[in-house]
Design an enzyme around this catalytic site. Structure first.
Site, PDB file in Angstrom:
ATOM      1  N   PHE A 199     -99.472 -45.535  18.449  1.00  0.00           N
ATOM      2  CA  PHE A 199     -98.066 -45.457  18.039  1.00  0.00           C
ATOM      3  C   PHE A 199     -97.179 -44.909  19.148  1.00  0.00           C
ATOM      4  CE2 PHE A 199     -99.054 -41.008  17.274  1.00  0.00           C
ATOM      5  CZ  PHE A 199     -97.846 -40.345  17.400  1.00  0.00           C
ATOM      6  N   LYS A 200     -97.773 -44.199  20.105  1.00  0.00           N
ATOM      7  CA  LYS A 200     -96.974 -43.631  21.194  1.00  0.00           C
ATOM      8  C   LYS A 200     -96.255 -44.721  21.996  1.00  0.00           C
ATOM      9  CE  LYS A 200     -98.698 -39.557  20.184  1.00  0.00           C
ATOM     10  NZ  LYS A 200     -99.459 -38.699  21.075  1.00  0.00           N
ATOM     11  N   ASP A 201     -96.794 -45.948  21.983  1.00  0.00           N
ATOM     12  CA  ASP A 201     -96.142 -47.042  22.707  1.00  0.00           C
ATOM     13  C   ASP A 201     -94.729 -47.303  22.198  1.00  0.00           C
ATOM     14  OD1 ASP A 201     -98.312 -47.734  24.419  1.00  0.00           O
ATOM     15  OD2 ASP A 201     -99.250 -48.868  22.799  1.00  0.00           O
ATOM     16  N   THR A 254    -100.932 -40.068  24.036  1.00  0.00           N
ATOM     17  CA  THR A 254     -99.704 -39.969  24.835  1.00  0.00           C
ATOM     18  C   THR A 254     -99.968 -40.355  26.275  1.00  0.00           C
ATOM     19  OG1 THR A 254     -98.647 -38.274  23.463  1.00  0.00           O
ATOM     20  CG2 THR A 254     -97.995 -38.355  25.762  1.00  0.00           C
TER      21      THR A 254
END
Length: 480
Positions: free
Chosen positions: A118-120, A151
């Protein structure tokens, strides 16, 4: 829109200034002077927008120093089907049938980007906007970050080949999955530096903060940040809360609940930002693993940082965190933007003393803010992965399993529960294998990545050693 520090510094500049600066000069975190609100009519008008154009509407009030057309272009260049392997960018998938009352359990897919996490969603935007701002200012930045797993790879993939950006990423030695390590350590680009710190994630995070606290060193080496302490990441993450809500086509004003696997508090704080902006969010569920500092607070009213030797090694390692940096932003808002009070609380945290709010007016504000919490164990994780796979034919990673388990405990009749995906299960093969008896598939571009040559350096938990590494490998400003 101008920005201030959670600890009192008043003029941190505009968005581009806080984008590049990381921590505020007083050690606090950047916050906007005010939080713009969205009317129901605006929210309805956003329903048919593409993800990139929705991002523009949500983010524009906070980013007033970049021309509107340039910002729109940056966002359209970021959120593409090619980059995220989906025209919807963040699809919302039902887990089972929605109930006749309009409720149900949903998965918000956030892991279709380049690093499968999800960090993308925020980091790809940071790659674009860093390049834009640095080019406009004819400057460079050396990003110093800490990662518990995702991250780091998201930041490095976003900054690959960026001529004006170097990345020095700290990770806890031996505490990431084999896939996570390989994603980072196999990168050979000259602007990427991986340091495996002998310690836990909190040690890595403290090293980053210690370097940032040395104002002269930070200025000399143009140190910036991409951790969730960077305001741009929080802001970009708020967008997918709006997107998920609108995707369900709920009646005007109807609430949705969100369950968020939480370690450093940045992801769920983005949901709180969306709620403060006017999105009809009911509950924000903080899903913890065995490192349940946040659950202790939301269930009992006391926040007590856990020292490194008490941070458990778990099967949802990206949440193996004993000190949640973004929690400071939440306390700041709970205190009514009272920076003096926030500094006092965080001084207590810095001295390893508990912050106890139970029985105070501030605790009333916490309870009114919509947060709930729960914790998960390894056995809970395995059971949830297995149940979701057998019931819905969907494999989920162990962090997402924490979110599903805790979210289900707080489901309300007639209210959708949206569980945020953390990563694709391929990043945590051993745990998924243990749960369902087979390994998950992975995108072909990552086949054999664990066997690729590695480029990294093991480093002691010592800020002097870190500074020496930076001085030896990065060009100081006066020689740039």
């Amino acid at each position: 829109m101008k920005y201030v520090s959670t600890r009192g510094a008043r003029d941190l500049g505009h968005f581009s200034d806080v984008l590049l600066s990381g921590l505020a000069p007083d050690g606090g975190l950047a916050m906007p002077e005010s939080i713009p609100t969205v009317t129901p009519a605006q929210l309805e008008a956003w329903r048919a927008l593409s993800y990139a154009d929705l991002a523009y509407e949500v983010m524009r009030p906070f980013i007033t120093d970049i021309p509107g057309e340039d910002l729109r272009r940056l966002l359209r260049d970021t959120y593409t089907e090619e980059a995220f392997h989906s025209a919807e960018i963040t699809p919302v998938t039902p887990l089972g049938e929605a109930g006749p009352d309009g409720g149900g359990l949903y998965l918000l897919e956030l892991s279709n980007g380049p690093s499968l996490a999800f960090k993308d969603m925020a980091m790809q935007f940071l790659g674009q906007v860093f390049e834009y701002v640095l080019e406009a200012r004819d400057e460079r930045v050396n990003i110093l970050g800490a990662t518990s797993g995702d991250t780091g790879s998201a930041a490095e993939y976003a900054m690959l080949g960026k001529a004006r950006v170097n990345v020095v990423m700290l990770s806890p030695h031996g505490r990431m999955s084999a896939f996570q390590q390989a994603q980072m350590f196999s990168l050979q680009e000259a602007n990427i530096f991986n340091l495996a710190v002998e310690g836990v994630f909190d040690d890595c995070q403290d090293l980053v903060k210690a370097v940032n606290a040395d104002a002269d060193f930070k200025a000399r080496y143009d140190i910036g940040a991409v951790n969730s302490i960077n305001w741009a990441r929080v802001l970009a993450q708020a967008v997918y809360y709006f997107r998920a809500y609108l995707a369900l086509n709920l009646p005007a004003g109807a609430e949705a609940d969100f369950s968020v696997p939480s370690g450093n508090f940045g992801n769920v704080f983005a949901g709180y930002l969306a709620k403060r902006m006017g999105l009809p969010v009911g509950q924000l569920i903080v899903a913890s693993n065995e490192n349940d500092v946040l659950h202790d607070f939301f269930s009992g009213g006391t926040y007590h940082v856990r020292p490194a030797d008490r941070v458990a090694v778990t099967s949802s390692p990206s949440m193996d965190i004993g000190k949640a940096s973004n929690f400071e932003r939440y306390l700041y808002l709970i205190a009514g933007a009272d920076a003096v009070q926030t500094r006092g609380w965080w001084d207590e945290v810095g001295q390893s003393r508990p912050v106890a709010l139970s029985g105070t007016p501030h605790w009333d504000a916490v309870q009114a803010s919509g947060f709930r919490s729960g914790r998960s164990t390894h056995e809970d994780r395995l059971r949830t992965i297995r149940t979701v796979f057998e019931s819905y034919g969907r494999l989920i990673d162990p962090h997402t399993a924490d979110g599903v388990l805790v979210g289900q405990a707080y489901q309300r009749p007639g209210v959708p529960m949206i569980c945020l995906e953390t990563a694709l299960p391929a990043k945590f093969e051993a745990t998924v294998q243990e749960a369902v008896g087979h390994t998950p598939g992975r995108p072909a571009r990552f086949d054999g990545i664990e066997q690729a040559p590695k480029r990294f350096q093991v480093m002691p938990n010592d800020v002097g050693v870190l500074k020496a590494f930076i001085a030896a490998n990065l060009t100081p400003r006066e020689l740039a």
